[in-house]
Design a protein around this motif. Structure first.
Motif, PDB file in Angstrom:
ATOM      1  N   SER A 103       0.857  -1.194   0.000  1.00 52.97           N
ATOM      2  CA  SER A 103       0.000   0.000   0.000  1.00 52.97           C
ATOM      3  C   SER A 103       0.889   1.239   0.000  1.00 52.97           C
ATOM      4  O   SER A 103       1.357   1.684   1.057  1.00 52.97           O
ATOM      5  N   GLY A 104       1.126   1.784  -1.185  1.00 51.89           N
ATOM      6  CA  GLY A 104       2.069   2.882  -1.334  1.00 51.89           C
ATOM      7  C   GLY A 104       1.750   4.091  -0.480  1.00 51.89           C
ATOM      8  O   GLY A 104       2.655   4.722   0.082  1.00 51.89           O
ATOM      9  N   LEU A 105       0.482   4.407  -0.360  1.00 56.48           N
ATOM     10  CA  LEU A 105       0.093   5.574   0.424  1.00 56.48           C
ATOM     11  C   LEU A 105       0.486   5.417   1.885  1.00 56.48           C
ATOM     12  O   LEU A 105       0.952   6.362   2.531  1.00 56.48           O
ATOM     13  N   TYR A 106       0.331   4.214   2.419  1.00 53.38           N
ATOM     14  CA  TYR A 106       0.652   3.962   3.822  1.00 53.38           C
ATOM     15  C   TYR A 106       2.166   3.935   4.040  1.00 53.38           C
ATOM     16  O   TYR A 106       2.665   4.413   5.075  1.00 53.38           O
ATOM     17  N   LEU A 107       2.913   3.390   3.103  1.00 49.73           N
ATOM     18  CA  LEU A 107       4.365   3.437   3.211  1.00 49.73           C
ATOM     19  C   LEU A 107       4.872   4.871   3.117  1.00 49.73           C
ATOM     20  O   LEU A 107       5.795   5.266   3.833  1.00 49.73           O
ATOM     21  N   ASP A 108       4.275   5.659   2.236  1.00 49.99           N
ATOM     22  CA  ASP A 108       4.654   7.069   2.137  1.00 49.99           C
ATOM     23  C   ASP A 108       4.367   7.805   3.442  1.00 49.99           C
ATOM     24  O   ASP A 108       5.154   8.654   3.883  1.00 49.99           O
ATOM     25  N   ALA A 109       3.229   7.499   4.056  1.00 55.07           N
ATOM     26  CA  ALA A 109       2.885   8.139   5.335  1.00 55.07           C
ATOM     27  C   ALA A 109       3.924   7.804   6.385  1.00 55.07           C
ATOM     28  O   ALA A 109       4.325   8.658   7.187  1.00 55.07           O
TER      29      ALA A 109
END
Length: 298
Positions: A103-109
């Motif tokens: 989940s790219g968004l969660y890794l970015d967060a």
């Protein structure tokens, strides 16, 4: 927390082998794993999300696996706050922690932080979701183009979640989504090394097909049937479940639904790869190369 603390991020498309690689690395460093797979958060979704087995979870401490119900309200902002707290605790006794997920968004967060945007308004979200289900994405894209033409130009126009979220922010605040996205990375008090699994497309597709068949043999249909009464919950608008819900609604045969799962999973994997390629800080390699480098390097 000392600066030499290191977070190793293992990212990649679905079915690429992230879980197995993360386990090997965590065992090597005698450390724990922070999951950034947003669908593995939900305890009811075991088979369809390829959640690690109880045996695996007993071997290595995992965080953010099955810690929520599909009925809970949760967002990426909550994950950022809670994950940083977990990392702080882990780094008290460990020099290395592994983060794993697709989940790219969660890794970015986790790595960069997220912009402070308003929490979703349940009534507005339900209204937009119902409109999407009745009318499709085109009317919502037209509305987004009107409210935020800049974001309309760059958004993934096949991703309803991002389109709906942008519209929520625009309608709630009266301002464009673009104007509220600072995209300024937050400083972290630990080092970050980021790796993304790279497999030949034909190999990845075969792994996706094989895993889908294995999920069906493991009881994915029964799991989906147990969740059918809650099919309108946002967490269940997920590949592997929504196709089987269509079968239960007599929109297709079981064989057709399974083929759709494979097709939609391959498309999802392609979107994941696109997301991670936008971030030049990822090192791309196959699982064996990443494992060899990490166990020699750190």
């Amino acid at each position: 927390m000392a600066k030499e603390k290191t977070l190793i991020v293992i990212a990649g498309p679905t079915a690429s082998g992230k879980t197995d690689l993360s386990l090997l690395i965590a065992k090597h460093f005698n450390t724990c794993i922070v999951s950034a797979d947003s669908r593995q958060f939900y305890k009811e979704m075991i088979i369809g999300t390829a959640m690690p087995s109880a045996e695996v979870l007993s071997e290595i401490p995992h965080f953010f696996i099955g810690h929520l119900s599909i009925h809970d309200n949760y967002n990426v902002s909550s994950f950022e706050t809670e994950a940083l707290t977990v990392l702080d605790e882990c780094f008290r006794t460990k020099d290395v922690v592994v983060a794993c997920g697709g989940s790219g968004l969660y890794l970015d967060a986790l790595c960069y932080g997220i912009d402070e945007l308003p929490d979703p308004n349940p009534e507005l979200r339900n209204s937009l979701t119902l409109r999407y289900e009745k009318e499709g994405l085109i009317p919502l894209l037209n509305l987004l183009q009107e409210l935020d033409p800049a974001y309309y130009k760059i958004v993934d126009k096949k991703n309803p979640h991002r389109i709906l979220r942008a519209l929520e922010v625009c309608l709630q605040t009266g301002k464009s989504y673009t104007s509220q996205r600072t995209r300024t990375p937050k400083k972290r008090n630990f080092n970050i090394q980021k790796y993304c699994l790279s497999l030949p497309r034909n190999v990845l597709n075969e792994r996706i097909n094989q895993r889908t068949d294995e999920m069906m043999k493991a009881g994915l249909l029964a799991e989906a049937q147990s969740l059918y009464p809650y099919r309108h919950v946002n967490a269940l608008k997920t590949v592997g479940y929504k196709e089987l819900f269509d079968f239960m609604d007599k929109k297709c045969t079981l064989e057709e639904s399974v083929e759709k799962i494979k097709t939609h999973t391959r498309r999802y994997a392609k979107r994941q790869i696109t997301w991670f390629k936008r971030d030049s800080s990822y090192q791309w390699a196959n699982p064996e190369e990443i494992h060899l480098e990490l166990t020699r390097k750190i």
